[in-house]
Design a protein around this motif. Structure first.
Motif, PDB file in Angstrom:
ATOM      1  N   GLN A   1       2.161   6.217  -7.253  1.00 51.54           N
ATOM      2  CA  GLN A   1       1.131   7.051  -7.864  1.00 51.54           C
ATOM      3  C   GLN A   1       1.543   8.511  -7.849  1.00 51.54           C
ATOM      4  O   GLN A   1       1.159   9.281  -8.719  1.00 51.54           O
ATOM      5  CB  GLN A   1      -0.206   6.880  -7.127  1.00 51.54           C
ATOM      6  CG  GLN A   1      -0.863   5.563  -7.407  1.00 51.54           C
ATOM      7  CD  GLN A   1      -2.079   5.313  -6.551  1.00 51.54           C
ATOM      8  OE1 GLN A   1      -2.199   5.811  -5.437  1.00 51.54           O
ATOM      9  NE2 GLN A   1      -3.009   4.524  -7.071  1.00 51.54           N
ATOM     10  N   ASP A   2       2.342   8.909  -6.841  1.00 55.04           N
ATOM     11  CA  ASP A   2       2.756  10.291  -6.700  1.00 55.04           C
ATOM     12  C   ASP A   2       3.994  10.643  -7.522  1.00 55.04           C
ATOM     13  O   ASP A   2       4.234  11.801  -7.816  1.00 55.04           O
ATOM     14  CB  ASP A   2       3.038  10.616  -5.221  1.00 55.04           C
ATOM     15  CG  ASP A   2       1.762  10.615  -4.397  1.00 55.04           C
ATOM     16  OD1 ASP A   2       0.665  10.711  -4.986  1.00 55.04           O
ATOM     17  OD2 ASP A   2       1.868  10.481  -3.165  1.00 55.04           O
TER      18      ASP A   2
ATOM     19  N   ILE B   1       2.509   1.584  -3.452  1.00 51.79           N
ATOM     20  CA  ILE B   1       1.518   1.995  -4.460  1.00 51.79           C
ATOM     21  C   ILE B   1       1.256   3.494  -4.351  1.00 51.79           C
ATOM     22  O   ILE B   1       1.240   4.210  -5.353  1.00 51.79           O
ATOM     23  CB  ILE B   1       0.209   1.183  -4.303  1.00 51.79           C
ATOM     24  CG1 ILE B   1       0.432  -0.251  -4.761  1.00 51.79           C
ATOM     25  CG2 ILE B   1      -0.935   1.831  -5.079  1.00 51.79           C
ATOM     26  CD1 ILE B   1      -0.681  -1.205  -4.368  1.00 51.79           C
ATOM     27  N   THR B   2       1.060   3.982  -3.135  1.00 47.94           N
ATOM     28  CA  THR B   2       0.820   5.417  -2.919  1.00 47.94           C
ATOM     29  C   THR B   2       1.995   6.238  -3.424  1.00 47.94           C
ATOM     30  O   THR B   2       1.809   7.243  -4.114  1.00 47.94           O
ATOM     31  CB  THR B   2       0.564   5.701  -1.426  1.00 47.94           C
ATOM     32  OG1 THR B   2      -0.566   4.940  -1.008  1.00 47.94           O
ATOM     33  CG2 THR B   2       0.308   7.176  -1.176  1.00 47.94           C
ATOM     34  N   GLN B   3       3.212   5.800  -3.105  1.00 47.31           N
ATOM     35  CA  GLN B   3       4.404   6.520  -3.552  1.00 47.31           C
ATOM     36  C   GLN B   3       4.536   6.484  -5.075  1.00 47.31           C
ATOM     37  O   GLN B   3       4.897   7.484  -5.689  1.00 47.31           O
ATOM     38  CB  GLN B   3       5.658   5.937  -2.898  1.00 47.31           C
ATOM     39  CG  GLN B   3       5.716   6.118  -1.400  1.00 47.31           C
ATOM     40  CD  GLN B   3       5.762   7.574  -0.997  1.00 47.31           C
ATOM     41  OE1 GLN B   3       6.574   8.323  -1.490  1.00 47.31           O
ATOM     42  NE2 GLN B   3       4.870   7.967  -0.108  1.00 47.31           N
TER      43      GLN B   3
ATOM     44  N   GLN C   1       0.832  -1.206   0.000  1.00 52.10           N
ATOM     45  CA  GLN C   1       0.000   0.000   0.000  1.00 52.10           C
ATOM     46  C   GLN C   1       0.862   1.249   0.000  1.00 52.10           C
ATOM     47  O   GLN C   1       0.602   2.193  -0.741  1.00 52.10           O
ATOM     48  CB  GLN C   1      -0.945   0.012   1.203  1.00 52.10           C
ATOM     49  CG  GLN C   1      -1.873   1.217   1.230  1.00 52.10           C
ATOM     50  CD  GLN C   1      -2.767   1.278   0.007  1.00 52.10           C
ATOM     51  OE1 GLN C   1      -3.572   0.382  -0.219  1.00 52.10           O
ATOM     52  NE2 GLN C   1      -2.631   2.306  -0.800  1.00 52.10           N
ATOM     53  N   PHE C   2       1.906   1.265   0.824  1.00 50.69           N
ATOM     54  CA  PHE C   2       2.816   2.406   0.875  1.00 50.69           C
ATOM     55  C   PHE C   2       3.498   2.614  -0.474  1.00 50.69           C
ATOM     56  O   PHE C   2       3.564   3.730  -0.988  1.00 50.69           O
ATOM     57  CB  PHE C   2       3.853   2.203   1.981  1.00 50.69           C
ATOM     58  CG  PHE C   2       4.832   3.333   2.096  1.00 50.69           C
ATOM     59  CD1 PHE C   2       4.469   4.523   2.691  1.00 50.69           C
ATOM     60  CD2 PHE C   2       6.118   3.207   1.598  1.00 50.69           C
ATOM     61  CE1 PHE C   2       5.367   5.582   2.795  1.00 50.69           C
ATOM     62  CE2 PHE C   2       7.027   4.250   1.702  1.00 50.69           C
ATOM     63  CZ  PHE C   2       6.649   5.436   2.300  1.00 50.69           C
TER      64      PHE C   2
END
Length: 132
Positions: A126-127, A122-124, A119-120
């Motif tokens: 995406q950014d 994926i978030t990174q 999850q971490f």
């Protein structure tokens, strides 16, 4: 498919696949406990999958000295990197990344990237394009 981001240190890529309505696994929001059931599902080709049933051996511990990755380790081990490791609720608890053992003294085990780390990452990704 379009590459959205890369996490080379984790050997992970985030892809965008056009279309909608595709099936997807939910990421688990809690860390599994030692002894909880774990199922590993790995593609075998031609639309077939191998299923291995086991338990979580450890969660959140480095598998090798100096590794910053808190792997999830299970004895559910069909032997395919990238295989989904799920709990009995059908949530993704990890992605198989490495394998060890396969002797009488050391049974085969799967080290998986845990859902929280996925999850971490994926978030990174995406950014920004690359996450390390």
């Amino acid at each position: 498919a379009e590459i959205v981001g890369l996490a080379p240190d984790l050997d992970l890529a985030l892809l965008r696949i056009p279309g909608s309505g595709r099936p997807a696994l939910r990421l688990a929001t809690t860390t599994p406990l030692t002894g909880e059931a774990a199922l590993t599902v790995a593609p075998e080709g031609a639309g077939r999958h191998a299923l291995a049933v086991g338990v979580v051996l450890s969660a959140g511990a480095p598998v090798c000295a100096g590794s910053p990755v808190p792997y999830l380790v299970t004895d559910a081990a069909p032997g395919a990197a990238g295989a989904a490791v799920v709990n009995l609720d059908g949530e993704l608890i990890g992605l198989a990344a490495a394998f060890a053992g396969d002797t009488a003294d050391a049974p085969r085990a799967t080290a998986a990237l845990p859902a929280a780390l996925l999850q971490f990452a994926i978030t990174q990704m995406q950014d920004r394009t690359t996450f390390r």
